[in-house]
Design a protein around this motif. Structure first.
Motif, PDB file in Angstrom:
ATOM      1  N   ALA A  86      28.801 -21.007  16.311  1.00  9.46           N
ATOM      2  CA  ALA A  86      29.797 -20.270  17.093  1.00  9.46           C
ATOM      3  C   ALA A  86      29.310 -18.851  17.365  1.00  9.46           C
ATOM      4  N   GLN A  87      28.704 -18.221  16.345  1.00  4.48           N
ATOM      5  CA  GLN A  87      28.205 -16.860  16.537  1.00  4.48           C
ATOM      6  C   GLN A  87      27.031 -16.838  17.509  1.00  4.48           C
ATOM      7  N   ALA A  88      26.165 -17.838  17.454  1.00  2.00           N
ATOM      8  CA  ALA A  88      25.013 -17.897  18.358  1.00  2.00           C
ATOM      9  C   ALA A  88      25.450 -18.069  19.810  1.00  2.00           C
ATOM     10  N   LEU A  89      26.518 -18.852  20.034  1.00  2.93           N
ATOM     11  CA  LEU A  89      27.014 -19.019  21.402  1.00  2.93           C
ATOM     12  C   LEU A  89      27.576 -17.702  21.944  1.00  2.93           C
ATOM     13  N   ARG A  90      28.269 -16.970  21.076  1.00  2.00           N
ATOM     14  CA  ARG A  90      28.758 -15.657  21.516  1.00  2.00           C
ATOM     15  C   ARG A  90      27.596 -14.714  21.795  1.00  2.00           C
ATOM     16  N   LEU A  91      26.536 -14.850  21.033  1.00  2.00           N
ATOM     17  CA  LEU A  91      25.340 -14.035  21.261  1.00  2.00           C
ATOM     18  C   LEU A  91      24.745 -14.319  22.638  1.00  2.00           C
ATOM     19  N   LEU A  92      24.685 -15.586  23.019  1.00  2.00           N
ATOM     20  CA  LEU A  92      24.173 -15.933  24.350  1.00  2.00           C
ATOM     21  C   LEU A  92      25.035 -15.302  25.440  1.00  2.00           C
ATOM     22  N   ASP A 102      19.447 -24.895  10.807  1.00  6.79           N
ATOM     23  CA  ASP A 102      17.999 -24.705  10.869  1.00  6.79           C
ATOM     24  C   ASP A 102      17.512 -24.673  12.310  1.00  6.79           C
ATOM     25  N   ALA A 103      18.021 -25.587  13.144  1.00  5.37           N
ATOM     26  CA  ALA A 103      17.568 -25.657  14.536  1.00  5.37           C
ATOM     27  C   ALA A 103      17.979 -24.403  15.313  1.00  5.37           C
ATOM     28  N   ILE A 104      19.155 -23.884  15.025  1.00  6.38           N
ATOM     29  CA  ILE A 104      19.591 -22.642  15.702  1.00  6.38           C
ATOM     30  C   ILE A 104      18.609 -21.524  15.383  1.00  6.38           C
ATOM     31  N   GLN A 105      18.241 -21.382  14.117  1.00  9.86           N
ATOM     32  CA  GLN A 105      17.332 -20.310  13.714  1.00  9.86           C
ATOM     33  C   GLN A 105      15.939 -20.509  14.306  1.00  9.86           C
ATOM     34  N   LYS A 106      15.457 -21.745  14.327  1.00 14.52           N
ATOM     35  CA  LYS A 106      14.132 -21.987  14.893  1.00 14.52           C
ATOM     36  C   LYS A 106      14.083 -21.644  16.378  1.00 14.52           C
ATOM     37  N   ALA A 107      15.219 -21.802  17.086  1.00 16.14           N
ATOM     38  CA  ALA A 107      15.259 -21.458  18.514  1.00 16.14           C
ATOM     39  C   ALA A 107      15.298 -19.945  18.726  1.00 16.14           C
ATOM     40  N   LEU A 108      16.047 -19.224  17.841  1.00 15.98           N
ATOM     41  CA  LEU A 108      16.245 -17.786  18.048  1.00 15.98           C
ATOM     42  C   LEU A 108      15.180 -16.916  17.386  1.00 15.98           C
ATOM     43  N   ASP A 109      14.605 -17.352  16.284  1.00 18.25           N
ATOM     44  CA  ASP A 109      13.719 -16.490  15.498  1.00 18.25           C
ATOM     45  C   ASP A 109      12.504 -15.974  16.258  1.00 18.25           C
ATOM     46  N   GLU A 152      23.305 -14.304  10.343  1.00 13.30           N
ATOM     47  CA  GLU A 152      23.866 -14.110  11.673  1.00 13.30           C
ATOM     48  C   GLU A 152      22.902 -13.244  12.475  1.00 13.30           C
ATOM     49  N   TYR A 153      23.160 -13.162  13.755  1.00 10.06           N
ATOM     50  CA  TYR A 153      22.279 -12.402  14.645  1.00 10.06           C
ATOM     51  C   TYR A 153      23.075 -11.262  15.287  1.00 10.06           C
ATOM     52  N   ALA A 154      22.385 -10.152  15.479  1.00  9.72           N
ATOM     53  CA  ALA A 154      23.009  -8.962  16.074  1.00  9.72           C
ATOM     54  C   ALA A 154      22.144  -8.477  17.220  1.00  9.72           C
ATOM     55  N   LEU A 155      22.732  -7.644  18.085  1.00  8.53           N
ATOM     56  CA  LEU A 155      21.999  -7.083  19.219  1.00  8.53           C
ATOM     57  C   LEU A 155      21.851  -5.582  19.047  1.00  8.53           C
ATOM     58  N   LEU A 156      20.610  -5.128  19.153  1.00  8.38           N
ATOM     59  CA  LEU A 156      20.267  -3.720  19.102  1.00  8.38           C
ATOM     60  C   LEU A 156      19.924  -3.262  20.512  1.00  8.38           C
ATOM     61  N   ALA A 157      20.627  -2.228  21.015  1.00  5.63           N
ATOM     62  CA  ALA A 157      20.334  -1.690  22.341  1.00  5.63           C
ATOM     63  C   ALA A 157      19.417  -0.486  22.182  1.00  5.63           C
TER      64      ALA A 157
END
Length: 857
Positions: free
Chosen positions: A47-53, A81-88, A217-222
């Motif tokens: 859910a968090q990854a979809l919001r990140l997209l 695991d698959a989510i992390q492998k796609a984003l990492d 979780e993943y965060a965005l740095l501007a």
């Protein structure tokens, strides 16, 4: 390539695709850790990854299509695991928080390509072993403001204190800088590494302000850079004070590859097709201002969202889509156009300015007699203020014919170098810049500030070139010194506040029988702010201190009124002494509370003194966003090809003018009587009547169809304070807004001796409207036209039977009480050696008012 107009589209695909491809394909940076999937529940991470997209799409930096598809599929399968492998592979930094809430940072595999003056979102992976749910924060020693020394007080009034975070402290305004200190500031500027970075965590929806507490979780740095090329920056993360891991493990060096912004050339044409200067504001789809304000140094001012550019100059913009808002002051329309900027050389951006009114066609040439090139919001670093060239583009960019840059105390030692007896050399025929003085922060400022215009010499005799020693400690001698060299004098920011509680205590001092109440006889032994019957709210024929305070507050909302001001501020306090002494030409208006400005003026006019009104901003101390929010329009005659500064100042002193915020204009105002066909205008000799009779008054007034929604313009109701705060530009009194008010009606009032004698509504449609009245004049009077709070003409005098104006006994008594209160409050601030001469001047002023009181029928 630059595209203008058209419909909004998605972000420029060529740039975004190139950026994402580069981020993905760059070799793994040296020292980067190899990211391995961390055990985590796939549903919340998905859910968090979809919001990140969604967020990356919104910020104009979507992940590659294959990555986004892989994330969506893994989220649907709840496969952490698959989510992390796609984003990492796209992670710039890994932030780890251990169970003791210690934060460490490591470099991730992604490259660090960012955009000059842009806001590039970069991916941060958070491994949260502590399950803490605090806010993740980022810092960098390379981040911060490019300026220093702005006044916190000034920025608080502007409600933009965030612009001062990380800035160097301001200098002490009450102490002059020595030559050695000035040189030290210059050396610090040359050696100081300018902050070039802006960093922030993107935490607005669809993202969250705090960490979720999930293990991963993943965060965005501007990241934004004001400089292009290879730049190293150190990024530090924490989740609160003292949470960084020891041994520099809470920070990571990152080599940024900053792609240069596009230099967009500007093709600026005035309403008549000639090259010109414009006020420009660039905002992206998220409302962010470009170039970023915290990285601005002169000629761009950090406390303004707008910039000013001459024809042929450029502005640096990252590839993207913008709304460009252009104007050249309140006499011009505000125009908006859509601009798409892409990499590569393109054609110039056309800026076409259009007036809704041209007062010069009617002979009026506008100016702001009170602006500053240093102090308040202006910075002490990178320079001790700014140069004449920087101020000139502000003045021309707001469509002013004259800008008076007044050097004052905090910047006198450095800025005095720009003074000249004539207009500065940067001036143009129809746009003049002249350096003069405001006596504020000088030895003479305790009894009020003064504006000295058209000076030939700025060094007071005996001062040895300084600003404290050798200056008088009261204002009248300073005004006299200015007048003796052909200057024009007046008091700035002239509103003087009424303190209802203090006023009530002064009234209760008349209590003679000790019952803490005022009888009618006791109350009327002096001036009352309201008639006794209005003060006596409970009808017991006595006035309590509470009733007196309520009455004073009520009176302060009326124009004119008899509430005596506190006489303890920094405005036009000693004007009651200098006007009878004949050394004060004008009182300023249009930047402080309108009722209090005009009320003082009305009372002095009612006493028969020919004091004139002038318009100012006190930029950036009062009106912070732009010069010329308050203006004076001086009649010099139509068709001028060059403005003469001395003639313009003499027009202020003579009152051949009106004041305005620029959105309201009195293009003609005259009066005539009987068979006499000769009309009188402001600044002319008095209209003479042999006996009481009728006077025909005509005026042509135009009100802008579109006016900013603001308390200062009277188009927005204040949150608190009521009518008494309207017109004030020092405090916002309501949320800052870019909204405007369109159309509607405006009330034009004909004022005789401070009272409304006639009125008429006109539409706010940017068109001139001719109005005429015929009014009876029973005694010598002054006549003016106003629209509260945007416009006031200077008066036309009418003399009946050759008698001087003596319009109000109450006005004379009000002035007497003001003089006495000022002496009581401030005489100790006058140096002992000068106090006797000052007392004599105060006594002469009181005698003049008493004589006028006795002469008033």
């Amino acid at each position: 390539m630059i595209r203008f107009g058209g419909r909004w589209q998605r972000s420029p695909a060529s740039f975004i695709a190139a950026l994402i491809a580069a981020l993905t394909l760059l070799a793994t940076p040296s020292g980067a850790v190899e990211l391995e999937p961390i055990e985590v529940d796939g549903q919340p991470l998905g859910a968090q990854a979809l919001r990140l997209l969604e967020a990356m799409e919104f910020w104009g930096a979507p992940l590659p299509r294959e990555t986004a598809e892989a994330v969506r599929a893994a989220a649907a399968a709840r496969d952490g695991d698959a989510i992390q492998k796609a984003l990492d592979p796209h992670v710039l930094l890994l932030v780890s928080i251990n169970p003791e809430v210690r934060v460490k940072v490591a470099r991730g595999p992604a490259g660090a390509i960012v955009q000059q003056h842009g806001f590039t979102p970069l991916l941060v992976k958070v491994h949260n072993d502590s399950t803490v749910t605090r806010q993740l924060r980022v810092h960098s020693p390379q981040a911060g403001t490019a300026y220093g020394g702005a006044s916190d007080g000034s920025l608080r009034r502007q409600r933009q204190t965030e612009l001062n975070q990380g800035a160097l402290p301001a200098t002490d305004a009450n102490r002059p800088l020595t030559p050695g200190e000035i040189e030290q500031v210059k050396q610090q500027e040359s050696s100081r590494m300018r902050p070039f970075l802006d960093v922030e965590m993107l935490q607005a929806p669809p993202l969250t302000a705090n960490l979720s507490g999930l293990e991963v979780e993943y965060a965005l740095l501007a990241v934004s850079s004001s400089e292009a090329g290879k730049r190293e920056a150190t990024l530090t993360f924490d989740v609160g004070a003292g949470t960084q891991d020891i041994g520099f493990r809470g920070e990571a060096p990152v080599l940024l590859d900053v792609r240069p912004a596009v230099p967009v050339k500007l093709d600026i044409r005035d309403h008549d097709g000639t090259p010109s200067t414009a006020r420009l504001e660039f905002r992206d789809e998220q409302g962010r201002v470009y170039p970023p304000q915290t990285k601005r140094t002169a000629p761009d001012f950090f406390f303004q969202p707008q910039i000013y550019r001459h024809d042929g100059e450029t502005v640096l913009l990252p590839p993207g889509r913008y709304t460009c808002t252009s104007s050249r002051g309140p006499e011009y329309l505000v125009r908006r156009q859509l601009v798409t900027v892409e990499e590569g050389q393109g054609e110039a951006l056309p800026i076409r300015l259009k007036r809704w009114i041209n007062p010069m066609a009617h002979g009026f040439y506008c100016g702001d007699h009170h602006i500053h090139g240093a102090g308040c919001a202006h910075y002490t670093s990178p320079t001790l203020g700014v140069t004449p060239a920087d101020m000139f583009r502000q003045v021309k960019g707001e469509g002013l014919n004259v800008g008076c840059v007044l050097t004052w105390g905090p910047c006198f030692e450095f800025q005095r170098q720009y003074f000249s007896p004539t207009a500065d050399k940067v001036s143009e025929p129809l746009t003049l810049l002249k350096y003069d003085l405001e006596i504020s922060g000088f030895g003479s400022g305790a009894l009020g500030h003064v504006c000295l215009l058209n000076l030939r010499d700025q060094t007071y005799p005996g001062s040895a070139g300084g600003k404290i020693e050798g200056w008088p400690t009261w204002t009248v001698p300073v005004l006299d010194w200015c007048k003796r060299q052909g200057g024009v004098t007046g008091y700035p920011h002239s509103a003087m506040h009424v303190n209802a509680e203090s006023t009530a205590k002064r009234l209760l001092a008349r209590d003679r029988d000790g019952d803490q109440l005022l009888s009618r006889v006791e109350a009327e032994s002096g001036l009352l702010p309201l008639p006794f019957a209005r003060l006596d709210r409970n009808r017991d024929n006595r006035v309590s201190e509470h009733e007196a305070a309520l009455g004073a507050a009520e009176a302060a909302d009326e124009l004119p009124n008899l509430a005596v001001p506190e006489m303890s501020g920094a405005g036009a306090m000693e004007i009651f002494v200098s006007v009878p002494a004949g050394v004060c030409d004008f009182i300023s208006a249009m930047d402080t509370e309108r009722i209090q400005e005009w009320n003082t003026w009305y009372h002095l006019l009612n006493c028969g003194f020919p004091l004139k009104l002038s318009g100012e901003t006190d930029f950036p101390c009062m009106s912070s966003r732009r010069v010329g929010q308050g203006r004076v329009y001086v009649q010099l005659g139509a068709g001028q090809t060059q403005v003469d500064f001395t003639a313009w100042c003499e027009g202020i002193a003579a009152g051949r003018s009106y004041v305005s915020d620029g959105y309201a204009h009195a293009l003609d105002f005259s009066a005539r009587a009987g068979e006499d066909a000769t009309a009188r205008q402001p600044g002319d000799p008095a209209l003479e009547l042999a006996r009481p009779g009728r006077v025909r008054v005509s005026t042509t007034v135009a009100m802008a169809e579109e006016t900013p929604a603001a308390v200062a313009h009277g188009t927005l109701a204040p949150e608190v304070g009521g009518r008494s705060v309207i017109g004030n530009t020092r405090e916002l009194h309501a949320p800052r807004s870019q909204r405007t008010v369109r159309g509607g009606r405006r009330l034009i009032e004909l004022v005789v001796n401070g009272q409304v004698a006639a009125e008429q509504w006109i539409p706010a449609d940017s068109e001139p409207h001719a109005l005429e009245w015929e009014i009876p004049i029973e005694r010598s009077s002054w006549i003016a036209v106003r629209h509260f709070p945007q416009l006031h003409t200077n008066p036309i005098e009418v003399r009946v039977g050759g008698q001087p104006i003596r319009a109000s006994r109450d006005s004379a008594q009000w002035c007497i009480e003001a003089v006495n209160l000022l002496w009581e409050n401030r005489h100790q601030r006058i140096h002992a050696d000068e106090r006797a001469a000052a007392r004599e001047a105060y006594d002469r002023a009181i005698a003049a008012y008493r004589q006028r009181l006795e002469e008033t029928n």
